[in-house]
Design an enzyme around this catalytic site. Sequence first.
Site, PDB file in Angstrom:
ATOM      1  N   SER A 100       0.817  -1.204   0.000  1.00 20.87           N
ATOM      2  CA  SER A 100       0.000   0.000   0.000  1.00 20.87           C
ATOM      3  C   SER A 100       0.860   1.266   0.000  1.00 20.87           C
ATOM      4  CB  SER A 100      -0.959  -0.057   1.191  1.00 20.87           C
ATOM      5  OG  SER A 100      -1.921   0.957   1.087  1.00 20.87           O
ATOM      6  N   ASP A 134      -6.187   2.154  -3.726  1.00 21.86           N
ATOM      7  CA  ASP A 134      -7.466   2.038  -3.018  1.00 21.86           C
ATOM      8  C   ASP A 134      -7.829   3.367  -2.358  1.00 21.86           C
ATOM      9  OD1 ASP A 134      -5.426   1.742  -1.139  1.00 21.86           O
ATOM     10  OD2 ASP A 134      -6.394   0.102  -0.055  1.00 21.86           O
TER      11      ASP A 134
HETATM   12 MG    MG Z   1      -3.537   1.381  -0.292  1.00 25.95          MG
END
Ligand code: MG
Length: 454
Positions: free
Chosen positions: A105, A251
């Site tokens: 991430s 995301d």
């Molecule tokens: Mg992420």
Amino acid sequence: MAGELIISVSGLRGVFGDNLTPEVAADYAFAFGSFLRSCNLNIAKLNVCLGRDSRPSGQILADSISSSLTKIGINVINLGIVTTPTVGIMVKHLACAGGVIITASHNPLPYNGIKLLLDNAMAPPPEIAGLIKNRFLKKDFVQADSITSGTVSQNVDADDVHIEKVLAVIDQKAIAKKQFKVVLDSVNGAGGRPGIKLLNILGCKITPVNTQPTGLFAHTPEPSAENLVSLCDEVKKADADIGFAQDPDADRLAIVDENGIYIGEEYTLALAAKLIFSTQKGIAAANLSTSRMIDDIANAAGGRVIRTPVGEANVASAMIKNKCVIGGEGNGGVIDLRIGPIRDSLVSMAFVLHLLAQTGKKLSQLVTQLPRYHMIKQKFPADKSKIQSILEAVKKIFPDAQVNSSDGFRFDFADGWIHIRGSNTEPIIRVIAEAKNESAARKYIETVLNIVKN
Ligand code: MG
């Protein structure tokens, strides 16, 4: 630099080549695949989607994971470099038994990680995550034989499947009519390619910044104000309507307004909620650390907000249970179940552009019209054994507050709130306070700080 390999409900994370080696990835995939085999005994061959963000180390980990899964008789559908929500969408689209995402991430380049998804496109609940961890630690793996070995196939449709789902929930024509000027900074992560594709379909004039999926992050990848100075400059230079910043696995989304001002990640979910609640009533879900803006927006539309423990899967589960129309987290993570139960920067971008088109307003005007709050986030080192007693002590000093104890304690007051919780992965206590003005928020933080110190 590495510290310990972190294994949590959302998967495993470490420093590549140090504590996260190809061998560790292989064992983790063996454990996950063995678990899937153990609960699908009557299905001859299981399929698992595999995707990764653009970190160069992702290729090596993908090879290891693929190899393990095929060795235990699972077919791997390799999606290549895709966003985290795309993997979830494809797990459902292709009716797979599960999914694996290789990403760390927003963490710096030396890190990588492995996230697991079950067939519902969600991270395993704690009890299943525990079973998988046990198999990993005890090397409790099943093996395929010469006949039952799995296969590997490539799938190149994932971006299109994802974008189709996003287009189905917004007014494409209304957005395209506006020909918005958009600067997109994907930090050379996985979001650039699908991001540009989506924005092109939405008729935007795009200035791409760091949109090549090289994994060589052009700036510190966390999409926070201090890391997006160059995006703010680009928005001004391009005289753009808006700037978007994705994190490496795309995301999360942060937004810069038409004046080149970073508006803060809390606004991503608030703006998405503003759009959704402009046409319907309903229930939203947000974690306990998310701004009260979403409550004000939902309440004004006759709706309400359900608060959940921190963690994407907690929000998504509450959304499914309560048929929520929107949900997410204050870190720029918006979830719309029509797309999938995962935070998604693509649908976030589309929602914000839809809101701009629908209202005919500039982004800065929309932000001014939202409820104003001041949020302060702090963390304090705290011995894990003392966290509970600190939380209990804090509870005593706010006897009149409305309390939610599903994840640490959140105390709600008329003018704001404070959320105190122990971290699941580090020996620290996180404290987030929000109030109508900065001095009130600071007062809440200082009250807690005094308890922690004593
Ligand atoms: Mg992420």
